[in-house]
Design an enzyme around this catalytic site. Structure first.
Site, short mmCIF file in Angstrom:
data_model
loop_
_atom_site.label_atom_id
_atom_site.label_comp_id
_atom_site.label_asym_id
_atom_site.label_seq_id
_atom_site.Cartn_x
_atom_site.Cartn_y
_atom_site.Cartn_z
N CYS A 377 14.48 6.50 16.56
CA CYS A 377 14.86 7.31 15.03
C CYS A 377 16.80 6.98 14.61
O CYS A 377 16.93 6.37 14.59
CB CYS A 377 14.23 8.17 14.42
SG CYS A 377 13.73 8.04 12.40
N ARG A 457 15.35 8.72 6.39
CA ARG A 457 15.47 8.43 4.69
C ARG A 457 17.06 7.32 4.66
O ARG A 457 16.74 6.82 3.84
CB ARG A 457 16.79 9.73 4.02
CG ARG A 457 16.00 10.56 3.33
CD ARG A 457 16.84 12.17 3.03
NE ARG A 457 16.35 13.15 3.54
CZ ARG A 457 15.63 13.69 2.90
NH1 ARG A 457 14.70 12.77 1.83
NH2 ARG A 457 14.71 15.18 2.71
N HIS A 502 8.65 6.34 15.78
CA HIS A 502 8.50 6.75 15.99
C HIS A 502 7.30 7.02 17.24
O HIS A 502 6.15 7.91 16.61
CB HIS A 502 8.29 8.76 15.59
CG HIS A 502 9.74 9.65 15.25
ND1 HIS A 502 10.40 9.32 16.12
CD2 HIS A 502 10.20 9.24 13.74
CE1 HIS A 502 11.71 10.10 14.15
NE2 HIS A 502 10.96 9.89 14.22
N GLU A 504 6.28 7.78 19.79
CA GLU A 504 5.80 9.22 20.63
C GLU A 504 4.61 9.70 20.19
O GLU A 504 4.13 10.27 20.50
CB GLU A 504 6.92 9.93 20.92
CG GLU A 504 7.38 11.02 19.31
CD GLU A 504 8.84 10.31 19.33
OE1 GLU A 504 9.16 9.02 20.06
OE2 GLU A 504 9.45 10.49 18.20
N1 GLN Z 1 18.73 11.02 9.85
C1 GLN Z 1 18.12 10.06 9.97
C2 GLN Z 1 17.69 9.48 8.56
O1 GLN Z 1 17.29 10.25 8.26
C3 GLN Z 1 17.10 9.68 11.65
C4 GLN Z 1 15.77 10.89 11.47
C5 GLN Z 1 15.41 11.07 12.63
O2 GLN Z 1 15.87 10.64 13.47
N2 GLN Z 1 13.98 11.37 12.51
O3 GLN Z 1 16.86 8.37 8.75
#
Ligand code: GLN
Length: 536
Positions: A377, A457, A502, A504
């Site tokens: 991410c 986001r 994600h 995981e």
């Molecule tokens: N801050 C980033 C976003 O909002 C990644 C979020 C995360 O790693 N879960 O896209």
């Protein structure tokens, strides 16, 4: 519907969730269907807005719930998906009751904790239990007995016992500390926590004595006496080297049969926790993996990732050394000394500017050392920024980190632009991932498009797609509409993969996540090559 209520005493962090989930594992291995619920007495509506430093990881369910990390434990132990509604909080209950009051549905009544809040709690619990259709519904009450905020929940489950009688079972998990100075296990705190529970009208049916060391027969007798329980209902659970050994331990202590007998049942099929325990036993201590992130001081911040790494490693016969690297420290010193000695790097998820340049430094270093790399991410987003700076010479950044970035290669998702409230408004939950043929990820999933979960986001800005691709970045997965990039790879390196999703959250102890498995295989290769280089 049969209910098992699990409460905790003395202190938090005892592995109450693991004990509750392991009980579920044993019942489901005996042929009964099991579902679970976590009750969190805090006022937040969900865990989504809480700092992982305070509360640990936010677990994301397939239906997009931002929940307590115990739901991850339940999914991993039961090998079954949980949903948003499997996590109940004080915030949810009060919000519902207050909204009902505003609608005038309590007209004329004085709205009170008892019966209105407790009724709402009971309705929630039994509603979710019924919808699950399970034979057993295990409800874990968060916090510690004696906490003020937990009282309405304990009162609600006391009433449920009155109403349901023999269809309920109460397990109390309490801590029995070991005193180094005298060399004894002390039962008094656990005794007191049972007393505190009884004061509010709940007599446990079983006491789980959690302890750093195995406790003796005398202590068990004492606990039984003071808890008004037969001795066999006091179950000793000392610390184990792996949490996946807990179902096996509980089985050997007779927990499954004691519970089934209590409900007048017998196992439909024979099954214990042995296979699960065996997978995580006698593992070779394996290669080292650097874990780069901002919240590394509290390990629970990344628990699903740690478990996913363990699942993949155990499938290959080892237990990895995790080397935690604080990205803020990298920022201060400008170097990542740990990378010289590891065989792989994971750049962890995260939010906000603090520590982000340190993570980018770690990414550059991993590229230079050709280390197997996995960015999750935020970790993937930063890898794209690093790539754009390095290969395109751009002043690249994410608008999350610099709203005026000259080259916003990472930018808000279009549908996020008008969102004002921060709770529950990210792109959340499961979605189909379209893999691109010929990539590492495609190979990892054997060409079968998976469903993976999200919590973000921001995304790779479509205006920069072609520039990034022109200098060798490969997009190895997209969403179903091909509107957004779900994963990247750099094929010029042995293993350099980043995922916007994600993986995981879908990793299970006996079914490791393909993304993690592919990464761990590379880590293992790298360490073998290193060993060979030394011996030849
Ligand atoms: N801050 C980033 C976003 O909002 C990644 C979020 C995360 O790693 N879960 O896209």
């Amino acid at each position: 519907m049969r209910y098992i209520f699990v409460t905790g005493g003395v202190m938090s962090g005892l592995g109450k969730g693991v004990v509750a989930a392991s009980t579920g594992t044993l019942l489901s291995l005996s042929g009964y269907s099991v579902s679970m619920m976590k009750v969190d007495p805090y006022l937040n509506v969900d865990a989504g807005t809480m700092n992982p430093y305070r509360h640990g990881e936010v677990f994301v369910t397939d239906d997009g719930g931002e929940t307590d990390l115990d739901l991850g434990t339940y999914e991993r132990f039961l090998d079954k998906n949980m949903y948003r509604e499997n996590n109940l909080t004080t915030g949810i209950v009060y919000k519902e009751v207050i909204e009902k009051e505003r609608r005038g549905e309590y007209l004329g009544e004085c709205v009170q904790v008892i019966p209105h809040i407790t009724d709402a709690i009971k309705n929630k619990i039994s509603g979710v239990a019924k919808r699950s259709g399970a034979d057993f519904f295990i409800v874990e009450i968060g916090g510690t007995v004696g906490d003020i905020e937990g009282l309405p929940f304990l009162e609600a489950i006391r009433q449920m016992k009155l109403e349901l009688g023999n269809n309920t079972f109460f397990m109390h998990v309490a801590y029995v500390p070991y005193l180094e100075t005298t060399g004894e296990s002390k039962t008094k705190p656990a005794q007191h926590s049972v007393q505190a529970l009884r004061e509010i009208g709940v007599q446990p049916d079983m006491l789980i004595a959690r302890s750093p060391r195995p406790i003796g027969d005398d202590e068990r007798d004492k606990l039984a006496l003071f808890s008004s329980l037969p001795k066999n209902m006091v179950i000793r659970v000392p610390d184990l080297s792996s949490i996946y050994g807990v179902p096996d331990l509980l089985y050997k202590e007779g927990v499954r049969d004691l519970i089934l007998e209590r409900f007048g049942l017998v196992p439909k099929v024979q099954g214990d926790g042995h296979k699960l325990a065996a997978r995580f036993q006698d593992l070779r201590q394996g290669p080292s993996i650097a874990m780069v992130g901002k919240y590394v001081r509290l390990r629970d911040s990344y628990v699903s990732i740690v478990e996913a790494i363990k699942h993949a490693s155990a499938a290959l016969g080892f237990n990895p050394n995790l080397v935690w690297v604080d990205s803020e420290e990298i920022e201060k010193t400008g170097v990542v000394p740990q990378l010289g000695s590891v065989d792989g790097v994971i750049v962890l998820p995260g939010f906000g500017k603090r520590g982000s340049e340190g993570m980018i430094t770690a990414i550059s270093e991993s590229r230079r050392l050709k280390l197997p790399f996995l960015g999750i991410c935020f970790g993937m987003q930063l890898a794209v920024i690093e790539f754009a700076r390095e290969k395109l010479g751009l002043k690249a950044n994410s608008t999350e980190l610099d709203p005026n970035a000259q080259d916003p290669v990472i930018d808000l998702l279009p549908e996020q632009k008008n969102i004002k409230e921060l709770g529950g408004t990210m792109r959340l939950g499961g979605a189909t991932i379209r893999l691109v043929k010929g990539t590492k990820l495609y190979e990892a999933y054997q060409g079968i498009d998976p469903r993976e979960r999200h919590r973000h986001r921001y995304e790779i800005n479509p205006n920069y797609w072609s520039a990034l691709q022109s200098v060798g970045l490969v997009f190895s997965a997209f969403d179903e509409e091909k509107r957004r990039v779900e994963a990247i790879e750099d094929p010029s390196l042995p293993f350099f993969v980043g995922t916007q999703f994600h993986p995981e959250f879908n990793s299970r102890p006996m079914r490791p996540s393909p993304t993690y498995l592919a990464f761990i295989r590379e880590v293992l290769n790298r360490s073998k090559q290193k060993e060979e280089a030394i011996t030849t």
